[in-house]
Design an enzyme around this catalytic site. Structure first.
Site, mmCIF file in Angstrom:
data_model
loop_
_atom_site.group_PDB
_atom_site.id
_atom_site.type_symbol
_atom_site.label_atom_id
_atom_site.label_comp_id
_atom_site.label_asym_id
_atom_site.label_seq_id
_atom_site.Cartn_x
_atom_site.Cartn_y
_atom_site.Cartn_z
ATOM 1 N N ASP A 236 0.531 -0.953 -0.141
ATOM 2 C CA ASP A 236 0.580 0.127 0.095
ATOM 3 C C ASP A 236 0.680 1.631 0.021
ATOM 4 O O ASP A 236 1.736 1.121 -0.002
ATOM 5 C CB ASP A 236 -0.709 0.029 1.269
ATOM 6 C CG ASP A 236 -1.732 0.395 0.851
ATOM 7 O OD1 ASP A 236 -2.133 1.277 1.208
ATOM 8 O OD2 ASP A 236 -3.249 0.684 0.811
ATOM 9 N N LYS B 251 -3.832 -1.201 -6.851
ATOM 10 C CA LYS B 251 -5.011 -0.225 -5.829
ATOM 11 C C LYS B 251 -4.964 1.362 -6.232
ATOM 12 O O LYS B 251 -4.163 2.093 -5.886
ATOM 13 C CB LYS B 251 -4.566 -0.193 -4.097
ATOM 14 C CG LYS B 251 -5.989 0.189 -3.500
ATOM 15 C CD LYS B 251 -5.541 -0.045 -1.788
ATOM 16 C CE LYS B 251 -6.651 0.570 -1.252
ATOM 17 N NZ LYS B 251 -5.900 -0.040 0.125
ATOM 18 N N TRP B 252 -6.172 1.859 -6.554
ATOM 19 C CA TRP B 252 -5.956 3.077 -6.931
ATOM 20 C C TRP B 252 -7.238 3.683 -6.112
ATOM 21 O O TRP B 252 -7.809 3.471 -5.911
ATOM 22 C CB TRP B 252 -6.683 3.090 -8.725
ATOM 23 C CG TRP B 252 -6.887 4.197 -9.043
ATOM 24 C CD1 TRP B 252 -7.624 5.959 -8.518
ATOM 25 C CD2 TRP B 252 -6.158 4.463 -10.480
ATOM 26 N NE1 TRP B 252 -7.382 6.874 -9.855
ATOM 27 C CE2 TRP B 252 -7.325 5.661 -11.029
ATOM 28 C CE3 TRP B 252 -6.146 3.663 -11.474
ATOM 29 C CZ2 TRP B 252 -6.787 6.624 -12.151
ATOM 30 C CZ3 TRP B 252 -5.888 4.345 -12.655
ATOM 31 C CH2 TRP B 252 -5.815 5.652 -13.562
ATOM 32 N N ASP B 253 -6.642 4.789 -5.604
ATOM 33 C CA ASP B 253 -6.634 6.067 -4.063
ATOM 34 C C ASP B 253 -7.248 7.482 -4.280
ATOM 35 O O ASP B 253 -6.476 7.336 -5.732
ATOM 36 C CB ASP B 253 -6.093 5.756 -2.800
ATOM 37 C CG ASP B 253 -6.234 5.411 -1.550
ATOM 38 O OD1 ASP B 253 -7.842 6.152 -1.647
ATOM 39 O OD2 ASP B 253 -5.930 5.210 -1.025
ATOM 40 N N ASN C 34 -8.319 10.085 -1.754
ATOM 41 C CA ASN C 34 -7.899 10.208 -0.798
ATOM 42 C C ASN C 34 -8.440 11.691 -0.066
ATOM 43 O O ASN C 34 -8.233 12.160 0.935
ATOM 44 C CB ASN C 34 -6.387 10.556 0.072
ATOM 45 C CG ASN C 34 -6.546 8.678 0.273
ATOM 46 O OD1 ASN C 34 -7.401 7.715 1.279
ATOM 47 N ND2 ASN C 34 -5.695 8.192 -0.321
ATOM 48 N N CYS D 36 -10.270 2.548 -4.872
ATOM 49 C CA CYS D 36 -10.926 3.465 -3.497
ATOM 50 C C CYS D 36 -10.815 4.726 -3.576
ATOM 51 O O CYS D 36 -10.003 4.966 -4.761
ATOM 52 C CB CYS D 36 -9.503 2.813 -2.434
ATOM 53 S SG CYS D 36 -9.246 3.341 -1.133
ATOM 54 N N ASP E 78 -12.606 2.045 5.072
ATOM 55 C CA ASP E 78 -11.927 1.681 5.191
ATOM 56 C C ASP E 78 -12.477 1.583 6.953
ATOM 57 O O ASP E 78 -10.874 0.881 7.859
ATOM 58 C CB ASP E 78 -10.991 3.487 5.926
ATOM 59 C CG ASP E 78 -10.038 3.676 4.981
ATOM 60 O OD1 ASP E 78 -9.447 2.792 4.074
ATOM 61 O OD2 ASP E 78 -10.125 5.024 4.517
#
Ligand code: DGJ
Length: 726
Positions: free
Chosen positions: A368, A478-480, A482, A528, A550
C-alpha cells in the site's frame, strides 16, 4: 419483441424479463409516460389512461390548446424547463438568445438490436449470448433546433432497463446545457418511501428510508466524486415493501462525479424523480453540431420486494457491468500492508510479511501507500511515482521478483489524481493542480488535487505510472483518492466553460482508468477512495472490486455491507480481516467472506492457533468463492432493524447450495431463535453439512431450524452450509 411500437396509437411498449414500460406520443409531439411496473402481457394500448392531463390554473402550449392537456400535470417523459411544466426538470438549455426555455417534442425514433456504447464513459454492456434491444427517441426543440435522443435499452434476460440521453446542437450557434438529467420518471402517485444510502468516511452507505412528502426532496454530491456521504442510488418502494414483498424501483447512476437525485411531489399528488449529473456544478457549452452524452442509469423494477430488486442488480452487474479477466477468473486472496505497517514499509519487512502470509495460503501481497518518493507520512510525494531507494535499495523489480518467487502475486498502490505540495511534480508544475485564480488551493490530507481534466496533466502522471507497470510484473493495482475536490476549476478553461470542470475532471479519471484497462488487461484493479468514497457503478466498470470502507471493524462493517448490498454484488465489496479489536477473528472472517476477501494485518504476529484458524478461513474462501461471488443474497436479519442478531444467506442461483451466516450482537439474547430459510427450492431436500441431517426446503422455509443457544456470545458468529441432496 422486447420493444414494440403500436403505430396506430403511437405507443411504445418496452418489456424486460419482469417489467413493462409504456410511453405514448401525444398531440403536439409531447412524449408521455403511461406506465412503469410489473410486466403486462399483451398490448393493452387502448387501456392506458393518461391520468392527470390538466388541472385548473395550468398552462397550455399554443399548438395543443387549452383542452384536456397541460404539460404541468401530464406525465411528461422528459420534463423541460420553462415551457409550462413547473416540476423539477430533466433538461434546461440556454440558447443563443440567452433564455433557457426548452420545449422538446417527438421527432423520430428507431429500434435497434444491441446497445450502443456511450462515448468516453463507462456503461453496461450486452453479455455474449444475451439479447438486448435499444429504442432511440429523437426529440427536438423547434426554436433552437437542439435535439435530444432518449435511449432505452431493454435486457431481455434481466429485469433491467438502462436509460441515457444525448444532446445534439443542430443549430448554427453555441448553446449551453444547464441540466441534462439521465433519468426522468413520473409516477402517478406519491405514496412511496424513498430509500437512499447515506454516510461518511468510515460509515458509508447506510440505509435511510423516508416517506415522500409534497415538494422537493433528494440527495446530491458536490464533492467532486460520488462520495462517502451519498451514493448515486435511489429506490422508491411501496410503503409496505420489505425484503420479500411490495414494489421496489431501484435506480443507480453509472457515474463517479457530482450527481443529483431529486424527487418532487406536486399538487396532483404525483411524483417525479430525476437523476443525473448535478446541475448545480454543471453547465456545458455545446458548439454547433456537437453532441453531449450524459451517463446512463440502470433501472430495476421488482414486485417481490427490496430483496429481489437487489438480486436483479447483483446478477446484472456481475454479468453486464463488471468486465475483463477477473469478471470470471478467481480473484487472488490478498494481504494488504496498510493497517499492519502504514507508511513504515521496506523490502525486508514486506518479504518477511510475504513469506509468513504465503504459509497461511494467501495468494497476493499488496504494497500500500509509502513505497515511493520520500513518503514516510501523508505530507509528501504524491505525484512522484518513483520507488524510494532507502526502503527498496535494490529497486522495485528485484523486490517484486522475490515476492513472486515466494509464490505470491504482487499488487501496488497509487493515488494518480493527487499531488503533494512537497513533491518534485509540484516543484516543476505548480500549475497542474486544481485551483481558482488568486486563491491558495485548500489542503485535504495535506494534498492537492491534480487537474486531470487536462490531457497534458493526465499524460504526465500516466507516463510515470506506465513506467512502473511496464517495467515490473504487477498483478494488481489499488487506485486511491483521498480527499474531496475544492477550488473546482481548471485554470486553462475559458470563462464560459468553467462550469464544465467537474464533469471534465471525471472524464479525465475515466480516461486514465481506461489507459490502465486497455494497456494492462491482466491487472486486477481495486478502486478506493479513503475506503468507499467512490463506490459507484462507473468504478465497477473499471475495477471488479472496490475497497468498501476504511472501517474494518466486522461489527461496523455489518451495516456498511448490508447497505452496500442494496445494489452492489458481494463480488465487488473489498472486505478484509484486520486487527480492529472488536470481535473475534472468526467473526471478522465470516463478515469478510461476504465480499472480496483479504487480510489487513501483520501475519507475523499471529500465534500457532491463530495461524491454523486463518488457514481454515482461507480454505472456506476457496470453498464458498463461487457461491458468494455469484449467488443470490437474502438479507434476513438486518442490523438496521435487529437488536440481537444479524443474518444473511447466500443461495446459489441453481439453488443447490446455501450458506447462512449469523452474527450475534448482544450477550443476553432471547434463547428462542428459530431461523426460517429464504430462497431454497421448497420441493428439494437439503443436507446440513454440520450434522448430516436432511430437511426438505419446505420445512426449512416454513418450520425453520432451531438455532437457539448456538451462538450466545457477543460479537460471535456461526455459519451453516446446506447442500441439496437427491
Ligand atoms: C485510504 C485507503 O482507504 C486505505 O486503505 C489506504 O490505502 C490509505 N488510503 C493509504 O494512504
Amino acid at each position: 419483441m422486447a420493444i414494440r411500437f403500436n403505430r396506430e396509437n403511437k405507443v411504445f411498449i418496452l418489456d424486460t424479463k419482469t417489467s413493462s414500460y409504456v410511453m405514448k406520443i401525444y398531440d403536439g409531439g409531447y412524449l408521455l409516460n403511461l406506465y412503469y411496473g410489473r410486466k403486462i402481457e399483451g398490448d393493452n394500448v387502448e387501456d392506458f389512461d393518461i391520468r392527470a392531463k390538466n388541472a385548473s390554473f395550468s398552462l397550455a402550449a399554443a399548438d395543443v390548446g387549452e383542452g384536456d392537456f397541460a404539460p404541468d400535470s401530464a406525465p411528461i417523459e422528459y420534463g423541460c424547463d420553462g415551457a409550462g411544466d413547473f416540476r423539477v426538470s430533466a433538461i434546461k438549455i440556454r440558447n443563443c438568445n440567452g433564455d433557457s426555455v426548452t420545449d422538446l417534442r417527438y421527432l423520430s425514433h428507431e429500434i435497434i438490436d444491441g446497445k450502443p456504447e456511450i462515448k468516453d464513459m463507462p456503461s453496461t454492456y450486452v453479455n455474449g449470448g444475451e439479447k438486448a434491444t435499444t429504442l432511440l427517441i429523437n426529440m427536438q426543440d423547434a426554436v433552437t433546433g437542439v435535439q435530444v435522443t432518449l435511449k432505452y435499452t431493454v435486457f431481455e434476460n434481466h429485469g433491467v432497463m438502462t436509460k441515457s440521453v444525448s444532446v445534439k446542437n443542430c443549430s448554427k450557434n453555441a448553446v449551453y446545457i444547464e441540466r441534462a438529467m439521465s433519468l426522468c420518471n413520473d409516477f402517478p402517485k406519491m405514496d412511496w418511501d424513498m430509500i437512499t444510502l447515506y454516510g461518511r468516511h468510515y460509515y458509508e452507505r447506510h440505509i435511510e428510508r423516508r416517506r415522500l412528502a409534497h415538494g422537493l426532496q433528494g440527495i446530491e454530491s458536490n464533492k467532486g466524486i460520488s462520495s462517502h456521504c451519498h451514493n448515486p442510488f435511489v429506490a422508491l418502494v411501496s410503503p409496505n415493501a420489505d425484503e420479500e414483498h411490495g414494489e421496489a424501483y431501484g435506480f443507480n447512476l453509472v457515474y463517479s462525479g457530482n450527481f443529483s437525485v431529486a424527487v418532487e411531489c406536486d399538487y396532483n399528488d404525483s411524483a417525479r424523480l430525476v437523476m443525473g449529473i448535478n446541475p448545480n456544478t454543471f453547465t456545458w457549452k455545446l458548439e454547433a453540431n456537437e453532441v453531449f452524452d450524459a451517463p446512463e442509469v440502470v433501472c430495476v423494477y421488482s414486485n417481490e420486494g427490496i430483496g429481489e430488486m437487489s438480486r436483479i442488480f447483483h446478477r446484472f452487474y456481475n454479468n453486464n457491468l463488471i468486465n475483463g479477466k477477473y469478471k470470471t477468473e478467481k480473484r487472488p486472496i490478498l494481504i494488504n500492508s496498510w493497517e499492519a505497517t502504514y507508511f513504515d514499509i521496506n523490502e525486508e519487512k514486506l518479504l518477511d510479511f510475504a513469506r509468513s502470509a504465503k504459509e497461511l495460503g494467501v495468494e497476493m501481497l499488496v504494497m500500500d501507500d509509502g513505497w515511493f518518493g520520500g513518503r514516510n507520512d501523508d505530507t509528501t510525494s504524491l505525484g512522484d511515482w518513483v520507488v524510494n531507494k532507502e526502503k527498496f535499495p535494490n529497486g522495485l523489480s528485484p523486490f517484486i521478483e522475490q515476492v513472486h518467487s515466494i509464490g505470491l502475486k504482487f499488487g501496488i498502490w497509487f493515488e494518480p489524481e493527487m499531488i503533494s505540495p512537497k513533491s518534485e511534480l509540484y516543484k516543476a508544475h505548480p500549475d497542474y493542480c486544481v485551483r481558482a485564480e488568486g486563491r491558495e488551493p485548500m489542503l485535504g490530507r495535506n494534498q492537492y488535487v491534480l487537474d486531470v481534466s487536462r490531457k497534458e496533466v493526465r499524460d504526465a502522471v500516466w507516463l510515470q505510472i506506465d513506467e512502473i507497470l511496464k517495467n515490473n510484473k504487477i498483478d494488481y493495482v489499488k487506485w486511491d483518492f483521498n480527499r474531496y475536490v475544492t477550488d473546482a476549476n481548471s485554470v486553462v478553461l475559458p470563462i464560459d466553460r468553467k462550469k464544465e470542470f467537474a464533469h471534465r475532471f471525471i472524464l479525465g479519471t475515466y480516461d486514465l482508468m481506461n489507459r490502465l484497462k486497455t494497456n494492462y488487461p491482466d491487472i486486477l484493479l481495486e478502486s478506493c477512495s479513503g475506503g468507499g468514497g467512490r463506490f459507484d457503478p462507473a468504478m465497477l466498470y473499471y475495477s471488479p472490486q472496490i475497497w468498501t470502507s476504511d472501517n474494518t471493524d466486522a461489527i461496523g462493517r455489518l451495516s456498511i455491507q448490508f447497505g452496500t448490498s442494496l445494489c452492489y454484488p458481494a463480488s465487488c465489496m473489498g472486505a478484509h480481516v484486520s486487527d480492529y479489536p472488536r470481535a473475534y477473528y472468526g467473526t471478522k472472517a465470516d463478515v469478510a467472506l461476504w465480499g472480496s476477501f483479504g487480510y489487513e494485518l501483520d501475519p507475523r504476529k499471529l500465534n500457532e492457533e491463530q495461524r491454523k484458524e486463518f488457514k481454515n478461513q482461507i480454505a472456506e474462501y476457496h470453498k464458498y468463492y463461487n457461491l458468494i461471488h455469484f449467488g443470490d443474497l437474502y438479507r434476513t436479519l438486518s442490523p438496521f432493524e435487529e437488536k440481537y442478531k444479524v443474518a444473511w444467506q447466500i443461495v446459489s442461483q441453481d439453488k443447490k447450495e446455501c450458506l447462512l451466516t449469523v452474527v450475534c450482537l448482544q450477550e443476553r439474547i432471547p434463547e428462542n431463535f428459530i431461523y426460517k430459510f429464504k430462497g431454497l427450492d421448497q420441493n428439494a431436500y437439503y443436507k446440513n453439512e454440520e450434522d448430516g441431517k436432511v430437511y426438505s426446503g419446505d420445512f426449512l422455509a416454513s418450520v425453520g431450524l432451531n438455532l437457539s443457544n448456538k451462538i450466545n456470545y457477543v460479537y460471535g458468529s456461526r455459519k451453516w452450509y446446506f447442500i441439496k441432496v437427491d
